[in-house]
Design an enzyme around this catalytic site. Structure first.
Site, PDB file in Angstrom:
ATOM      1  N   SER A   1       0.670  -1.269  -0.012  1.00  9.01           N
ATOM      2  CA  SER A   1      -0.012  -0.102   0.080  1.00  9.01           C
ATOM      3  C   SER A   1       0.993   1.190   0.209  1.00  9.01           C
ATOM      4  CB  SER A   1      -1.126  -0.093   1.218  1.00  9.01           C
ATOM      5  OG  SER A   1      -1.798   0.912   1.469  1.00  9.01           O
TER       6      SER A   1
ATOM      7  N   LYS B   1      -1.253  10.324   6.312  1.00  9.06           N
ATOM      8  CA  LYS B   1      -2.371   9.947   7.039  1.00  9.06           C
ATOM      9  C   LYS B   1      -3.330   9.534   6.107  1.00  9.06           C
ATOM     10  CE  LYS B   1      -2.593  10.126  11.087  1.00  9.06           C
ATOM     11  NZ  LYS B   1      -2.258   8.935  11.734  1.00  9.06           N
TER      12      LYS B   1
ATOM     13  N   GLY C   1      -2.389   4.092   1.050  1.00  7.62           N
ATOM     14  CA  GLY C   1      -1.082   4.323  -0.229  1.00  7.62           C
ATOM     15  C   GLY C   1      -1.732   4.409  -1.346  1.00  7.62           C
TER      16      GLY C   1
ATOM     17  N   ASP D   1      -2.272   6.235  17.023  1.00 11.97           N
ATOM     18  CA  ASP D   1      -2.495   5.465  15.871  1.00 11.97           C
ATOM     19  C   ASP D   1      -3.052   4.127  16.316  1.00 11.97           C
ATOM     20  OD1 ASP D   1      -2.199   5.286  12.898  1.00 11.97           O
ATOM     21  OD2 ASP D   1      -1.394   3.608  13.434  1.00 11.97           O
TER      22      ASP D   1
ATOM     23  N   GLU E   1      -7.120   2.895  16.147  1.00 17.38           N
ATOM     24  CA  GLU E   1      -7.602   1.732  14.987  1.00 17.38           C
ATOM     25  C   GLU E   1      -8.343   0.821  16.022  1.00 17.38           C
ATOM     26  OE1 GLU E   1      -3.911   1.266  13.156  1.00 17.38           O
ATOM     27  OE2 GLU E   1      -3.217  -0.065  14.660  1.00 17.38           O
TER      28      GLU E   1
ATOM     29  N   GLU F   1     -25.290   2.941   5.577  1.00 19.89           N
ATOM     30  CA  GLU F   1     -25.755   4.096   5.750  1.00 19.89           C
ATOM     31  C   GLU F   1     -24.626   4.762   6.841  1.00 19.89           C
ATOM     32  OE1 GLU F   1     -29.465   5.932   6.945  1.00 19.89           O
ATOM     33  OE2 GLU F   1     -30.373   4.284   6.453  1.00 19.89           O
TER      34      GLU F   1
HETATM   35  P1  NAD Z   1       1.651  -3.784   2.890  1.00 15.83           P
HETATM   36  O1  NAD Z   1       1.397  -4.961   3.598  1.00 15.83           O
HETATM   37  O2  NAD Z   1       0.380  -2.985   2.175  1.00 15.83           O
HETATM   38  O3  NAD Z   1       2.593  -3.944   2.242  1.00 15.83           O
HETATM   39  C1  NAD Z   1       3.894  -4.725   2.698  1.00 15.83           C
HETATM   40  C2  NAD Z   1       4.926  -5.105   1.453  1.00 15.83           C
HETATM   41  O4  NAD Z   1       6.308  -5.462   2.032  1.00 15.83           O
HETATM   42  C3  NAD Z   1       4.721  -6.027   0.569  1.00 15.83           C
HETATM   43  O5  NAD Z   1       4.986  -5.489  -0.787  1.00 15.83           O
HETATM   44  C4  NAD Z   1       5.090  -7.220   0.844  1.00 15.83           C
HETATM   45  O6  NAD Z   1       5.585  -8.135  -0.067  1.00 15.83           O
HETATM   46  C5  NAD Z   1       6.461  -6.570   1.454  1.00 15.83           C
HETATM   47  N1  NAD Z   1       7.239  -7.539   2.440  1.00 15.83           N
HETATM   48  C6  NAD Z   1       6.942  -8.053   3.473  1.00 15.83           C
HETATM   49  N2  NAD Z   1       7.857  -8.603   4.233  1.00 15.83           N
HETATM   50  C7  NAD Z   1       9.146  -8.245   3.605  1.00 15.83           C
HETATM   51  C8  NAD Z   1      10.511  -8.545   3.930  1.00 15.83           C
HETATM   52  N3  NAD Z   1      10.871  -9.216   4.855  1.00 15.83           N
HETATM   53  N4  NAD Z   1      11.312  -8.158   2.978  1.00 15.83           N
HETATM   54  C9  NAD Z   1      10.918  -7.192   1.864  1.00 15.83           C
HETATM   55  N5  NAD Z   1       9.610  -7.016   1.602  1.00 15.83           N
HETATM   56  C10 NAD Z   1       8.682  -7.592   2.355  1.00 15.83           C
HETATM   57  O7  NAD Z   1       2.007  -2.743   3.942  1.00 15.83           O
HETATM   58  P2  NAD Z   1       1.701  -1.082   4.207  1.00 15.83           P
HETATM   59  O8  NAD Z   1       0.131  -1.129   4.675  1.00 15.83           O
HETATM   60  O9  NAD Z   1       2.083  -0.379   3.007  1.00 15.83           O
HETATM   61  O10 NAD Z   1       2.585  -0.762   5.546  1.00 15.83           O
HETATM   62  C11 NAD Z   1       3.948  -0.498   5.529  1.00 15.83           C
HETATM   63  C12 NAD Z   1       4.189   0.349   6.582  1.00 15.83           C
HETATM   64  O11 NAD Z   1       3.542   1.606   6.425  1.00 15.83           O
HETATM   65  C13 NAD Z   1       3.841   0.024   7.838  1.00 15.83           C
HETATM   66  O12 NAD Z   1       4.788   0.655   8.806  1.00 15.83           O
HETATM   67  C14 NAD Z   1       2.558   0.751   8.234  1.00 15.83           C
HETATM   68  O13 NAD Z   1       2.056   1.135   9.570  1.00 15.83           O
HETATM   69  C15 NAD Z   1       2.598   2.004   7.476  1.00 15.83           C
HETATM   70  N6  NAD Z   1       1.630   2.647   7.150  1.00 15.83           N
HETATM   71  C16 NAD Z   1       0.489   2.079   6.492  1.00 15.83           C
HETATM   72  C17 NAD Z   1      -0.690   3.036   6.011  1.00 15.83           C
HETATM   73  C18 NAD Z   1      -1.582   2.453   5.247  1.00 15.83           C
HETATM   74  O14 NAD Z   1      -2.784   2.886   5.182  1.00 15.83           O
HETATM   75  N7  NAD Z   1      -1.672   0.952   4.836  1.00 15.83           N
HETATM   76  C19 NAD Z   1      -0.774   4.295   6.239  1.00 15.83           C
HETATM   77  C20 NAD Z   1       0.428   4.877   7.021  1.00 15.83           C
HETATM   78  C21 NAD Z   1       1.429   4.089   7.421  1.00 15.83           C
HETATM   79 MG    MG Z   2      -3.425   4.476  11.365  1.00 19.44          MG
END
Ligand code: NAD
Ligand code: MG
Length: 337
Positions: A27, A131, A134, A191, A195, A231
């Site tokens: 993401s 915030k 992705g 955070d 959640e 809704e």
């Molecule tokens: P995700 O699950 O969407 O993606 C994770 C990615 O990491 C995938 O491509 C997966 O294949 C890869 N991966 C997993 N283990 C791995 C490893 N050992 N080596 C290399 N690649 C590996 O994760 P996300 O939701 O994008 O979250 C990533 C970070 O961003 C987290 O710290 C999360 O808290 C933060 N974050 C997420 C959001 C959101 O809305 N999703 C918002 C803000 C911050």
């Molecule tokens: Mg959050």
């Protein structure tokens, strides 16, 4: 008053001078990597061999290498793998390849704040956390706007960590919407609290309890679904646009009177007590330890919880009803990014 930074406060040249690797292409990863590339930043994506996202990243014109090579090459490493894997990724892949003056970036403070990642003192450690999910970080950037973001500095080894973080935020479009300075502690704890008690845990439990109450009383499944789940979006949109007063202004007087007199009977003092307890577990690190132990055990509760909700009647009726609303694009956990 909290400081909010905008375009004029960031120096885009700082991040453009560095070699940035984004580890993970989920993401956040896909949005950061693509936005940085489009901002003219030298960026590679670190993905494990055989990752199903390798083709997607390459097709988007990004250079894809192993996480090891990404860590070796870069002097700014953005860790965008799920929180529970960051400890091992850091220890095995990143730490042995860190050099003095490198920067280690995160989009959530979990691993650093709870001590699962401890970088050496000569490395900058910062957080740039949009915030928003992705796909929005990417879409807004492409459309010329951005997603508001948080910036926090855990360790300023070079004296430039904050300016570099702001420059990175500029590269992903965050300064177009505003970047708020915070701390790893505040970001992580608020955070998790959000959640757990409202955004995911609170709303999900409230929706299911209300659905069960109506259907157990004999009302049709379809009506219960529309009333308590469908809704909800309309109400959340009103809250988002203008707060509680605007929501109350927009609903009928009858609904507003019901809100005022019945709402507090649902979210009672005991609910607030439970919130305080949950906040305490977050602050003490108890939740973090529990979640890491759950992963060590192969995530049994996570998997059981997923299965349980997939079979819940509200999910069964919901899938059927959404199929009848062609303007909704049905989303399922199998959908990527
Ligand atoms: P995700 O699950 O969407 O993606 C994770 C990615 O990491 C995938 O491509 C997966 O294949 C890869 N991966 C997993 N283990 C791995 C490893 N050992 N080596 C290399 N690649 C590996 O994760 P996300 O939701 O994008 O979250 C990533 C970070 O961003 C987290 O710290 C999360 O808290 C933060 N974050 C997420 C959001 C959101 O809305 N999703 C918002 C803000 C911050
Ligand atoms: Mg959050």
């Amino acid at each position: 008053m909290t400081t909010v930074y905008y375009e004029k406060d960031a120096n885009p040249a700082l991040i453009a001078r560095r070699k940035v690797s984004v580890i993970g292409f989920g993401s956040q990863g896909h949005a950061h990597a693509l936005n940085l590339k489009d901002s003219g930043v030298d960026v590679v994506v670190g993905l494990r061999e055989g990752s199903r996202r390798e083709g997607t990243a390459a097709a988007a014109g990004l250079k894809v290498v192993t996480p090891e090579d990404a860590a070796e090459w870069a002097d700014v490493i953005m860790v965008l793998v799920p929180d529970q894997y960051q400890k091992a990724l850091y220890a095995e892949t990143i730490a042995p390849r860190l050099e003095s003056g490198d920067a280690l970036f995160f989009a959530h403070g979990f691993s650093v704040h709870f001590g699962y990642v401890n970088a050496p003192p000569d490395v900058d450690v910062a957080m740039v956390a949009p915030k928003g999910p992705g796909h929005l970080v990417r879409r807004q950037y492409v459309e010329g706007s951005g997603v508001p973001s948080l910036l926090a500095i855990h360790q300023d080894a070079t004296g430039d960590a904050k300016a570099l973080g702001l420059s990175y935020a500029h590269g992903i479009g965050g300064t177009r919407a505003g970047v708020i300075e915070t701390t790893f502690r505040d970001e992580t704890e608020t955070d998790l609290f959000g959640e757990q008690v409202i955004l995911c845990g609170g709303v999900d439990s409230l929706v299911r309890a209300a659905y069960e109450t109506l259907t157990e009383a004999g009302y049709p499944d379809e009506m219960a679904y529309f009333e308590v789940l469908h809704e909800l979006k309309l109400i959340v949109d009103l809250l988002f646009e203008g707060g509680i007063s605007w929501m109350r202004h927009s609903v009928s007087d009858t609904a507003e009177y019901g809100d005022i007199t019945r709402g507090p009977r649902i979210v009672t003092d005991s609910a607030k007590e439970a919130m305080k307890e949950i906040l305490g577990e977050i602050q003490s690190g108890e939740f973090a330890r529990e979640w890491m132990a759950e992963n060590d055990a192969g995530t049994p509760r996570l998997l059981a919880g997923r299965q349980e909700v997939a079979n819940h009647p509200i999910e069964v009726v919901g899938r059927r009803l959404r199929a009848m609303m062609p303007f909704l694009v049905e989303k399922s956990p199998e959908d990527d990014i």
